[in-house]
Scaffold this motif. Structure first.
Motif, PDB file in Angstrom:
ATOM      1  N   TYR A   1       0.804  -1.219   0.000  1.00  0.00           N
ATOM      2  CA  TYR A   1       0.000   0.000   0.000  1.00  0.00           C
ATOM      3  C   TYR A   1       0.839   1.273   0.000  1.00  0.00           C
ATOM      4  CZ  TYR A   1      -4.223  -2.736   0.596  1.00  0.00           C
ATOM      5  OH  TYR A   1      -5.257  -3.618   0.393  1.00  0.00           O
ATOM      6  N   SER A   2       2.157   1.125   0.151  1.00  0.00           N
ATOM      7  CA  SER A   2       3.019   2.309   0.137  1.00  0.00           C
ATOM      8  C   SER A   2       3.565   2.603  -1.253  1.00  0.00           C
ATOM      9  CB  SER A   2       4.198   2.120   1.102  1.00  0.00           C
ATOM     10  OG  SER A   2       5.089   1.118   0.632  1.00  0.00           O
ATOM     11  N   LEU A   3       3.429   1.649  -2.172  1.00  0.00           N
ATOM     12  CA  LEU A   3       3.960   1.815  -3.515  1.00  0.00           C
ATOM     13  C   LEU A   3       2.846   2.119  -4.503  1.00  0.00           C
ATOM     14  CD1 LEU A   3       6.490  -1.172  -3.648  1.00  0.00           C
ATOM     15  CD2 LEU A   3       6.976   1.231  -3.176  1.00  0.00           C
ATOM     16  N   ARG A   4       3.237   2.623  -5.657  1.00  0.00           N
ATOM     17  CA  ARG A   4       2.281   2.872  -6.721  1.00  0.00           C
ATOM     18  C   ARG A   4       1.856   1.557  -7.356  1.00  0.00           C
ATOM     19  NH1 ARG A   4       5.434   6.775 -10.665  1.00  0.00           N
ATOM     20  NH2 ARG A   4       6.729   4.905 -10.656  1.00  0.00           N
ATOM     21  N   LEU A   5       0.643   1.533  -7.861  1.00  0.00           N
ATOM     22  CA  LEU A   5       0.188   0.357  -8.590  1.00  0.00           C
ATOM     23  C   LEU A   5       1.133   0.118  -9.762  1.00  0.00           C
ATOM     24  CD1 LEU A   5      -2.273  -1.650  -8.707  1.00  0.00           C
ATOM     25  CD2 LEU A   5      -3.157  -0.189 -10.519  1.00  0.00           C
ATOM     26  N   GLY A   6       1.578  -1.118  -9.923  1.00  0.00           N
ATOM     27  CA  GLY A   6       2.492  -1.438 -11.009  1.00  0.00           C
ATOM     28  C   GLY A   6       3.941  -1.512 -10.576  1.00  0.00           C
ATOM     29  N   ASP A   7       4.294  -0.897  -9.421  1.00  0.00           N
ATOM     30  CA  ASP A   7       5.667  -1.001  -8.932  1.00  0.00           C
ATOM     31  C   ASP A   7       5.928  -2.416  -8.423  1.00  0.00           C
ATOM     32  OD1 ASP A   7       6.216   1.610  -9.500  1.00  0.00           O
ATOM     33  OD2 ASP A   7       6.096   2.334  -7.437  1.00  0.00           O
ATOM     34  N   SER A   8       7.159  -2.856  -8.555  1.00  0.00           N
ATOM     35  CA  SER A   8       7.528  -4.186  -8.081  1.00  0.00           C
ATOM     36  C   SER A   8       7.632  -4.191  -6.567  1.00  0.00           C
ATOM     37  CB  SER A   8       8.864  -4.620  -8.701  1.00  0.00           C
ATOM     38  OG  SER A   8       9.263  -5.869  -8.191  1.00  0.00           O
ATOM     39  N   ARG A   9       6.946  -5.136  -5.926  1.00  0.00           N
ATOM     40  CA  ARG A   9       6.985  -5.256  -4.474  1.00  0.00           C
ATOM     41  C   ARG A   9       7.803  -6.467  -4.060  1.00  0.00           C
ATOM     42  NH1 ARG A   9       0.813  -4.711  -5.507  1.00  0.00           N
ATOM     43  NH2 ARG A   9       1.228  -6.814  -6.202  1.00  0.00           N
ATOM     44  N   ILE A  10       7.598  -7.551  -4.766  1.00  0.00           N
ATOM     45  CA  ILE A  10       8.191  -8.813  -4.356  1.00  0.00           C
ATOM     46  C   ILE A  10       9.711  -8.777  -4.424  1.00  0.00           C
ATOM     47  CG2 ILE A  10       8.117  -9.938  -6.634  1.00  0.00           C
ATOM     48  CD1 ILE A  10       7.111 -12.451  -5.179  1.00  0.00           C
ATOM     49  N   ASP A  11      10.251  -7.980  -5.359  1.00  0.00           N
ATOM     50  CA  ASP A  11      11.705  -7.897  -5.494  1.00  0.00           C
ATOM     51  C   ASP A  11      12.357  -7.305  -4.251  1.00  0.00           C
ATOM     52  OD1 ASP A  11      11.587  -9.007  -7.978  1.00  0.00           O
ATOM     53  OD2 ASP A  11      11.776  -7.119  -9.084  1.00  0.00           O
ATOM     54  N   LEU A  12      11.611  -6.503  -3.496  1.00  0.00           N
ATOM     55  CA  LEU A  12      12.160  -5.886  -2.298  1.00  0.00           C
ATOM     56  C   LEU A  12      12.467  -6.919  -1.217  1.00  0.00           C
ATOM     57  CD1 LEU A  12       9.833  -2.751  -2.029  1.00  0.00           C
ATOM     58  CD2 LEU A  12      12.141  -2.875  -2.985  1.00  0.00           C
ATOM     59  N   PHE A  13      11.897  -8.107  -1.342  1.00  0.00           N
ATOM     60  CA  PHE A  13      12.088  -9.139  -0.319  1.00  0.00           C
ATOM     61  C   PHE A  13      12.973 -10.283  -0.814  1.00  0.00           C
ATOM     62  CE2 PHE A  13       8.354  -6.845   0.954  1.00  0.00           C
ATOM     63  CZ  PHE A  13       8.443  -6.799   2.333  1.00  0.00           C
ATOM     64  N   LYS A  14      13.649 -10.057  -1.929  1.00  0.00           N
ATOM     65  CA  LYS A  14      14.550 -11.098  -2.423  1.00  0.00           C
ATOM     66  C   LYS A  14      15.732 -11.250  -1.481  1.00  0.00           C
ATOM     67  CE  LYS A  14      13.522 -11.558  -7.305  1.00  0.00           C
ATOM     68  NZ  LYS A  14      14.010 -11.462  -8.704  1.00  0.00           N
ATOM     69  N   ASN A  15      16.186 -12.483  -1.360  1.00  0.00           N
ATOM     70  CA  ASN A  15      17.280 -12.808  -0.456  1.00  0.00           C
ATOM     71  C   ASN A  15      18.612 -12.514  -1.148  1.00  0.00           C
ATOM     72  OD1 ASN A  15      19.033 -13.861   1.435  1.00  0.00           O
ATOM     73  ND2 ASN A  15      17.926 -15.784   1.689  1.00  0.00           N
ATOM     74  N   CYS A  16      19.290 -11.511  -0.682  1.00  0.00           N
ATOM     75  CA  CYS A  16      20.553 -11.110  -1.340  1.00  0.00           C
ATOM     76  C   CYS A  16      21.658 -12.129  -1.168  1.00  0.00           C
ATOM     77  CB  CYS A  16      21.038  -9.771  -0.761  1.00  0.00           C
ATOM     78  SG  CYS A  16      19.895  -8.399  -1.078  1.00  0.00           S
ATOM     79  N   THR A  17      21.471 -13.076  -0.230  1.00  0.00           N
ATOM     80  CA  THR A  17      22.525 -14.072   0.025  1.00  0.00           C
ATOM     81  C   THR A  17      22.316 -15.354  -0.746  1.00  0.00           C
ATOM     82  OG1 THR A  17      21.335 -15.007   1.906  1.00  0.00           O
ATOM     83  CG2 THR A  17      22.840 -13.177   2.352  1.00  0.00           C
ATOM     84  N   GLN A  18      21.283 -15.389  -1.634  1.00  0.00           N
ATOM     85  CA  GLN A  18      21.007 -16.621  -2.356  1.00  0.00           C
ATOM     86  C   GLN A  18      22.178 -16.990  -3.258  1.00  0.00           C
ATOM     87  OE1 GLN A  18      18.340 -16.128  -5.933  1.00  0.00           O
ATOM     88  NE2 GLN A  18      17.866 -14.214  -4.879  1.00  0.00           N
ATOM     89  N   ILE A  19      22.304 -18.262  -3.520  1.00  0.00           N
ATOM     90  CA  ILE A  19      23.374 -18.761  -4.387  1.00  0.00           C
ATOM     91  C   ILE A  19      22.978 -18.542  -5.836  1.00  0.00           C
ATOM     92  CG2 ILE A  19      24.645 -20.821  -5.102  1.00  0.00           C
ATOM     93  CD1 ILE A  19      24.167 -21.943  -2.313  1.00  0.00           C
TER      94      ILE A  19
END
Length: 322
Positions: free
Chosen positions: A303-321
């Motif tokens: 609800y803090s982002l504009r419709l169409g903005d990527s949300r799921i990418d913000l929770f990607k695990n930066c330590t993934q292999i």
């Protein structure tokens, strides 16, 4: 970014698509196989022989159309506390400047005040039926993914404090001034993915849904009055460790007839921890693609982002292999 104009959108390709049609009354192992394949390749599929009685569907549609046919001043009185109730506004941003009239309800108590048309009883019966359908599909998905506890996904939406929603969207027909251009359309609800676990969508027999399987390409979906359209939400993509895809979609008004869609959004309780079960970590996906979070945390971002903005990418695990 895809940029929109009121009637046509430049730089896009429109390619019709036939979504997988899955008969839930078919042999179970085949149904499971088809559902998993559809979720991996399309993020969307249709189901028939779904077990939701026709009279429950028809009564829901009748009271829904009756509601939107009321004078505007009466509809505006349905204010159920933020974010629930009636609304009519531009969505805005990222090429989604269409007008949409909607009614948003808590799926656990889908009622409206001063109900003189059996709206609440009709919609409650419908909501309970599609919730059962959503649970059935989620359990088939879990079985197909090899998850030992096949209720792992469905449990989220059966808990008493689940945060599921029911939303009626009403789109007016195309303006008369646009009828001389059969290829024109207006965006009714702009590009987005559904943040919840699973969506069960029903619409009257009027085209409007488009999905985007490839950037810059929109795939119109032919409506089927006998089917429900099912799509993967962001949370399910996370809980399947990216194996299922939450696909962007939109609604356009390109018809001479009003379109009403009714979406059940299955969501977990606010404090539910969203993380892929260990069985989803495989040689092909040797680490978690997303870090754990609660639905409340993800909802706040949504609800803090504009419709169409990527949300799921913000929770990607930066330590993934890699």
């Amino acid at each position: 970014m895809v940029v929109a104009s009121p009637n046509s959108i430049l730089g896009e390709r429109i390619i019709p698509i036939d979504l997988p049609m899955i008969d839930l009354s078919a042999e179970k192992s085949m149904v499971i196989k088809l559902i998993v394949k559809a979720c991996e390749e399309y993020g969307f599929f249709n189901v028939i022989n779904h077990g939701v009685p026709h009279d429950i569907i028809s009564k829901m549609e009748e009271v829904g159309f009756d509601f939107f046919a009321k004078p505007m001043e009466q509809k505006k009185l349905v204010a159920l506390g933020n974010p629930f109730g009636y609304g009519c506004k531009n969505i805005g941003f990222n090429g989604d400047m269409g007008e949409v009239e909607y009614l948003l309800l808590n799926a656990n108590a889908p009622s409206i005040p001063n109900d003189s048309s059996n709206f609440s009883s009709s919609v409650s019966a419908y909501t309970e039926a599609v919730k059962e359908l959503a649970c059935e599909i989620l359990e088939l998905m879990a079985e197909g993914l090899g998850v030992p506890d096949t209720s792992i996904f469905s449990t989220f939406i059966t808990q008493l404090d689940n945060d599921s929603l029911l939303r009626f969207n009403h789109y007016p027909p195309k303006d008369c001034k646009d009828r001389d251009n059969s290829n024109s359309y207006n965006v009714g609800f702009g590009e987005h993915s559904d943040p919840q676990i699973l969506t069960i969508l029903r619409s009257n027999d009027v085209a409007g849904l488009q999905i985007s399987l490839q950037h810059g390409v929109w795939n119109p979906v032919t409506p089927d009055p006998a089917a429900f359209c099912v799509n993967v939400g962001d949370l399910l993509e996370v809980m399947t460790n990216g194996r299922f895809v939450s696909v962007r979609h939109r609604a356009v008004t390109n018809s001479y007839k009003s379109r009403m869609s009714v979406a059940y959004f299955g969501a977990p309780p606010l404090d539910a921890c969203i993380v892929a079960p260990s069985v989803m970590v495989t040689p092909n996906r040797p680490s978690l693609l997303f870090k754990p979070f609660t639905w409340a945390e993800y909802k706040k971002v949504t609800y803090s982002l504009r419709l169409g903005d990527s949300r799921i990418d913000l929770f990607k695990n930066c330590t993934q292999i890699e």
